[in-house]
Design a protein around this motif. Structure first.
Motif, PDB file in Angstrom:
ATOM      1  N   ASN A 131      37.845 -24.912 138.802  1.00  0.00           N
ATOM      2  CA  ASN A 131      39.112 -24.429 139.815  1.00  0.00           C
ATOM      3  C   ASN A 131      38.318 -23.297 140.548  1.00  0.00           C
ATOM      4  O   ASN A 131      38.484 -22.964 141.722  1.00  0.00           O
ATOM      5  CB  ASN A 131      40.107 -23.678 139.154  1.00  0.00           C
ATOM      6  CG  ASN A 131      41.188 -24.848 138.484  1.00  0.00           C
ATOM      7  OD1 ASN A 131      41.866 -25.349 139.418  1.00  0.00           O
ATOM      8  ND2 ASN A 131      41.206 -25.232 137.327  1.00  0.00           N
ATOM      9  N   VAL A 132      37.443 -22.488 139.885  1.00  0.00           N
ATOM     10  CA  VAL A 132      36.478 -21.495 140.511  1.00  0.00           C
ATOM     11  C   VAL A 132      35.620 -22.243 141.667  1.00  0.00           C
ATOM     12  O   VAL A 132      35.713 -21.766 142.659  1.00  0.00           O
ATOM     13  CB  VAL A 132      35.872 -20.622 139.550  1.00  0.00           C
ATOM     14  CG1 VAL A 132      35.038 -19.640 140.268  1.00  0.00           C
ATOM     15  CG2 VAL A 132      36.529 -20.059 138.565  1.00  0.00           C
ATOM     16  N   ILE A 133      35.022 -23.177 141.505  1.00  0.00           N
ATOM     17  CA  ILE A 133      34.096 -24.062 142.114  1.00  0.00           C
ATOM     18  C   ILE A 133      34.951 -24.479 143.381  1.00  0.00           C
ATOM     19  O   ILE A 133      34.698 -24.611 144.525  1.00  0.00           O
ATOM     20  CB  ILE A 133      33.473 -25.318 141.622  1.00  0.00           C
ATOM     21  CG1 ILE A 133      32.896 -24.555 140.264  1.00  0.00           C
ATOM     22  CG2 ILE A 133      32.692 -25.898 142.631  1.00  0.00           C
ATOM     23  CD1 ILE A 133      31.512 -23.586 140.729  1.00  0.00           C
ATOM     24  N   ALA A 134      36.099 -25.041 142.972  1.00  0.00           N
ATOM     25  CA  ALA A 134      37.342 -25.477 144.120  1.00  0.00           C
ATOM     26  C   ALA A 134      37.457 -24.439 145.063  1.00  0.00           C
ATOM     27  O   ALA A 134      37.392 -24.660 146.236  1.00  0.00           O
ATOM     28  CB  ALA A 134      38.279 -25.983 143.408  1.00  0.00           C
ATOM     29  N   VAL A 135      37.814 -23.396 144.917  1.00  0.00           N
ATOM     30  CA  VAL A 135      38.183 -22.300 145.693  1.00  0.00           C
ATOM     31  C   VAL A 135      36.982 -22.110 146.605  1.00  0.00           C
ATOM     32  O   VAL A 135      37.116 -21.999 147.807  1.00  0.00           O
ATOM     33  CB  VAL A 135      38.591 -20.823 144.835  1.00  0.00           C
ATOM     34  CG1 VAL A 135      38.967 -19.932 145.988  1.00  0.00           C
ATOM     35  CG2 VAL A 135      39.730 -21.398 144.284  1.00  0.00           C
ATOM     36  N   ILE A 136      35.794 -21.581 145.847  1.00  0.00           N
ATOM     37  CA  ILE A 136      34.818 -21.551 146.742  1.00  0.00           C
ATOM     38  C   ILE A 136      34.401 -22.459 147.694  1.00  0.00           C
ATOM     39  O   ILE A 136      33.845 -22.296 148.913  1.00  0.00           O
ATOM     40  CB  ILE A 136      33.332 -21.222 145.703  1.00  0.00           C
ATOM     41  CG1 ILE A 136      33.448 -20.011 144.802  1.00  0.00           C
ATOM     42  CG2 ILE A 136      32.081 -21.219 146.561  1.00  0.00           C
ATOM     43  CD1 ILE A 136      32.490 -19.967 143.837  1.00  0.00           C
ATOM     44  N   SER A 137      34.380 -23.973 147.083  1.00  0.00           N
ATOM     45  CA  SER A 137      34.218 -24.820 148.336  1.00  0.00           C
ATOM     46  C   SER A 137      35.100 -25.216 149.266  1.00  0.00           C
ATOM     47  O   SER A 137      34.875 -25.289 150.392  1.00  0.00           O
ATOM     48  CB  SER A 137      34.491 -26.395 147.211  1.00  0.00           C
ATOM     49  OG  SER A 137      33.499 -26.414 146.415  1.00  0.00           O
ATOM     50  N   MET A 138      36.530 -24.345 149.023  1.00  0.00           N
ATOM     51  CA  MET A 138      37.419 -24.629 150.164  1.00  0.00           C
ATOM     52  C   MET A 138      37.000 -23.477 151.204  1.00  0.00           C
ATOM     53  O   MET A 138      37.180 -23.758 152.338  1.00  0.00           O
ATOM     54  CB  MET A 138      38.780 -24.398 149.777  1.00  0.00           C
ATOM     55  CG  MET A 138      39.399 -25.557 148.939  1.00  0.00           C
ATOM     56  SD  MET A 138      41.165 -24.855 148.062  1.00  0.00           S
ATOM     57  CE  MET A 138      42.059 -25.257 149.456  1.00  0.00           C
ATOM     58  N   LEU A 139      36.804 -22.384 150.835  1.00  0.00           N
ATOM     59  CA  LEU A 139      36.087 -21.493 151.534  1.00  0.00           C
ATOM     60  C   LEU A 139      35.005 -21.843 152.319  1.00  0.00           C
ATOM     61  O   LEU A 139      35.081 -21.522 153.627  1.00  0.00           O
ATOM     62  CB  LEU A 139      35.874 -20.138 150.911  1.00  0.00           C
ATOM     63  CG  LEU A 139      37.246 -19.306 150.240  1.00  0.00           C
ATOM     64  CD1 LEU A 139      36.650 -18.134 149.038  1.00  0.00           C
ATOM     65  CD2 LEU A 139      38.076 -18.767 151.148  1.00  0.00           C
ATOM     66  N   TRP A 140      34.042 -22.287 151.740  1.00  0.00           N
ATOM     67  CA  TRP A 140      32.753 -22.865 152.569  1.00  0.00           C
ATOM     68  C   TRP A 140      32.966 -23.987 153.401  1.00  0.00           C
ATOM     69  O   TRP A 140      32.701 -23.677 154.519  1.00  0.00           O
ATOM     70  CB  TRP A 140      31.921 -23.278 151.316  1.00  0.00           C
ATOM     71  CG  TRP A 140      30.588 -23.744 152.033  1.00  0.00           C
ATOM     72  CD1 TRP A 140      29.759 -24.709 151.536  1.00  0.00           C
ATOM     73  CD2 TRP A 140      29.797 -22.966 152.882  1.00  0.00           C
ATOM     74  NE1 TRP A 140      28.576 -24.904 152.347  1.00  0.00           N
ATOM     75  CE2 TRP A 140      28.415 -23.608 153.261  1.00  0.00           C
ATOM     76  CE3 TRP A 140      29.850 -21.896 153.639  1.00  0.00           C
ATOM     77  CZ2 TRP A 140      27.483 -23.353 154.030  1.00  0.00           C
ATOM     78  CZ3 TRP A 140      29.025 -21.495 154.534  1.00  0.00           C
ATOM     79  CH2 TRP A 140      27.733 -22.375 154.859  1.00  0.00           C
ATOM     80  N   LEU A 141      33.943 -24.854 153.151  1.00  0.00           N
ATOM     81  CA  LEU A 141      34.096 -25.979 154.119  1.00  0.00           C
ATOM     82  C   LEU A 141      35.050 -25.546 155.179  1.00  0.00           C
ATOM     83  O   LEU A 141      34.740 -25.888 156.421  1.00  0.00           O
ATOM     84  CB  LEU A 141      34.873 -27.040 153.374  1.00  0.00           C
ATOM     85  CG  LEU A 141      34.972 -28.331 154.256  1.00  0.00           C
ATOM     86  CD1 LEU A 141      33.788 -28.858 154.543  1.00  0.00           C
ATOM     87  CD2 LEU A 141      35.678 -29.537 152.983  1.00  0.00           C
ATOM     88  N   THR A 142      36.093 -24.580 155.052  1.00  0.00           N
ATOM     89  CA  THR A 142      36.600 -23.847 156.138  1.00  0.00           C
ATOM     90  C   THR A 142      35.669 -23.283 157.114  1.00  0.00           C
ATOM     91  O   THR A 142      35.771 -23.524 158.146  1.00  0.00           O
ATOM     92  CB  THR A 142      37.629 -22.853 155.499  1.00  0.00           C
ATOM     93  OG1 THR A 142      38.356 -23.481 154.621  1.00  0.00           O
ATOM     94  CG2 THR A 142      38.403 -22.131 156.604  1.00  0.00           C
ATOM     95  N   ASN A 143      34.814 -22.511 156.630  1.00  0.00           N
ATOM     96  CA  ASN A 143      33.890 -21.857 157.467  1.00  0.00           C
ATOM     97  C   ASN A 143      32.635 -22.418 157.990  1.00  0.00           C
ATOM     98  O   ASN A 143      32.232 -22.446 159.056  1.00  0.00           O
ATOM     99  CB  ASN A 143      33.243 -20.520 156.799  1.00  0.00           C
ATOM    100  CG  ASN A 143      34.224 -19.451 156.633  1.00  0.00           C
ATOM    101  OD1 ASN A 143      34.541 -18.848 157.375  1.00  0.00           O
ATOM    102  ND2 ASN A 143      34.745 -19.040 155.583  1.00  0.00           N
ATOM    103  N   LEU A 144      32.246 -23.569 157.223  1.00  0.00           N
ATOM    104  CA  LEU A 144      31.045 -24.246 157.774  1.00  0.00           C
ATOM    105  C   LEU A 144      31.446 -25.112 158.847  1.00  0.00           C
ATOM    106  O   LEU A 144      30.569 -25.335 159.932  1.00  0.00           O
ATOM    107  CB  LEU A 144      30.317 -25.225 156.668  1.00  0.00           C
ATOM    108  CG  LEU A 144      31.052 -26.399 156.009  1.00  0.00           C
ATOM    109  CD1 LEU A 144      30.833 -27.618 157.006  1.00  0.00           C
ATOM    110  CD2 LEU A 144      30.573 -26.625 154.667  1.00  0.00           C
ATOM    111  N   TYR A 145      32.911 -25.523 158.857  1.00  0.00           N
ATOM    112  CA  TYR A 145      33.372 -26.433 159.791  1.00  0.00           C
ATOM    113  C   TYR A 145      33.375 -25.696 161.242  1.00  0.00           C
ATOM    114  O   TYR A 145      33.146 -26.091 162.270  1.00  0.00           O
ATOM    115  CB  TYR A 145      34.681 -27.146 159.457  1.00  0.00           C
ATOM    116  CG  TYR A 145      35.010 -28.285 160.202  1.00  0.00           C
ATOM    117  CD1 TYR A 145      34.675 -29.596 159.302  1.00  0.00           C
ATOM    118  CD2 TYR A 145      35.565 -28.621 161.369  1.00  0.00           C
ATOM    119  CE1 TYR A 145      34.804 -30.636 159.984  1.00  0.00           C
ATOM    120  CE2 TYR A 145      35.607 -29.715 162.258  1.00  0.00           C
ATOM    121  CZ  TYR A 145      35.195 -30.718 161.460  1.00  0.00           C
ATOM    122  OH  TYR A 145      35.409 -32.090 162.146  1.00  0.00           O
ATOM    123  N   ASN A 146      33.757 -24.398 161.053  1.00  0.00           N
ATOM    124  CA  ASN A 146      33.888 -23.346 162.122  1.00  0.00           C
ATOM    125  C   ASN A 146      32.345 -23.024 162.527  1.00  0.00           C
ATOM    126  O   ASN A 146      32.368 -23.226 163.796  1.00  0.00           O
ATOM    127  CB  ASN A 146      34.212 -21.855 161.566  1.00  0.00           C
ATOM    128  CG  ASN A 146      34.812 -21.232 162.817  1.00  0.00           C
ATOM    129  OD1 ASN A 146      34.833 -21.452 164.004  1.00  0.00           O
ATOM    130  ND2 ASN A 146      34.825 -19.898 162.562  1.00  0.00           N
TER     131      ASN A 146
END
Length: 320
Positions: A131-146
């Motif tokens: 779940n910790v990796i999941a939150v980090i992944s969500m933040l990263w994918l949100t920003n990298l797409y930007n």
């Protein structure tokens, strides 16, 4: 079929209206030394994508055609959409955007019921720590797409490709409707673009893809999502690591992504875009021909190819 047509037409009409509104209110992207465009261009067109996408998902939810947990997780994009609209207009501090993204990620993960396993096809990894990796992944994918929304049609075409691919491969209707909503906008964003997506589109789409990816974390489809998005996350991740090693200020805007350096090396917007579409089509063909248990090996092969592409770009335009 009627829903699909309605989604596409609605996206086209709403994008047209939003472009006129952005012109009127002077919501304009002014070129600077880090821009890839030379003319002031209205921005915020991603709002059409997100609005149409959420409306169709509300329809699916009311007609019991979408899983309840997935629906509410997708609705968690709204805070990100709202803060991104404000950022497109006023430019907000990065800390505010990050806190909103973190809140949306935690809420979405809660709505999904958490992620306690990841299916890699050949094996399943389990543990609460995921779940910790999941939150980090969500933040990263949100920003990298930007980060990757810096060239005409680039981010929008990726959304069309990934959405259509998961529909063709796994009959994922949510992916199809995101693709159609993005396609309506892409008609205005194709080189030379008359309307930009803005953070409201790129950050929101990145978050939506993160939700869809994590929703399939325990299913064999998981690695397919990772593969289909590989062009974007590889570019953003390698660039971040290189900038970190160079001791650069990571929050500072730059033009060092693979696609940006190709453009600087003389490739036109359209040539870079067509190159990315060709690469993505090869990803789809590879997944279509491959069995689930071989997805991990396919991912390894794709990363090797992307590394060679990176080295080619380095020769064309060095990482300075």
């Amino acid at each position: 079929m009627s829903i699909s047509i309605t989604v596409l037409i609605s996206s086209i009409v709403l994008t047209y209206l939003l472009r006129a509104f952005a012109h009127k209110k002077q919501i304009i992207d002014i070129p600077n030394e880090r821009s890839s465009h030379i003319l002031p261009t209205p921005k915020g067109g991603g709002l059409a994508i997100i609005t149409v996408f959420l409306v169709v998902n509300i329809y699916l939810y009311m007609n019991f055609q979408i899983n309840s947990s997935l629906f509410w997780a997708l609705i968690c994009v709204l805070p990100i959409t709202a803060v991104s609209i404000l950022d497109d207009i006023f430019t907000l501090p990065a800390k505010i955007r990050f806190l909103v993204q973190l809140l949306s990620s935690l809420l979405a993960l809660y709505m999904l019921g958490g992620v306690d396993s990841v299916n890699l096809g050949c094996c399943i990894i389990e543990g609460v720590w995921i779940n910790v990796i999941a939150v980090i992944s969500m933040l990263w994918l949100t920003n990298l797409y930007n980060f990757l929304d810096g060239l005409d049609g680039y981010a929008a075409s990726e959304a069309v490709f990934v959405g259509l691919s998961v529909f063709l491969l796994f009959h994922n209707d949510v992916g199809l409707y995101l693709a159609l909503a993005s396609l309506g906008f892409l008609l205005f964003n194709w080189p030379k673009a008359s309307f930009f997506m803005g953070d409201v589109g790129s950050a929101s789409i990145g978050f939506i893809f993160a939700v869809l990816l994590l929703n399939d974390a325990g299913n064999p489809d998981f690695l397919a999502w990772v593969i289909l998005l590989s062009l974007f996350w590889f570019d953003a991740t390698v660039t971040l690591i290189r900038r970190f090693k160079n001791k650069e200020k990571l929050s500072q805007a730059h033009k060092k992504h693979m696609y940006q350096r190709l453009h600087q090396a003389g490739w036109s917007h359209q040539k870079v875009l067509l190159g990315s579409i060709t690469f993505n089509l090869l990803l789809l063909i590879g997944l279509w021909l491959s069995k689930v248990e071989y997805y991990l090996y396919l991912l390894g092969s794709i990363l090797l190819i992307l590394w060679f592409i990176l080295k080619y770009i380095d020769r064309q335009k060095g990482f300075e």
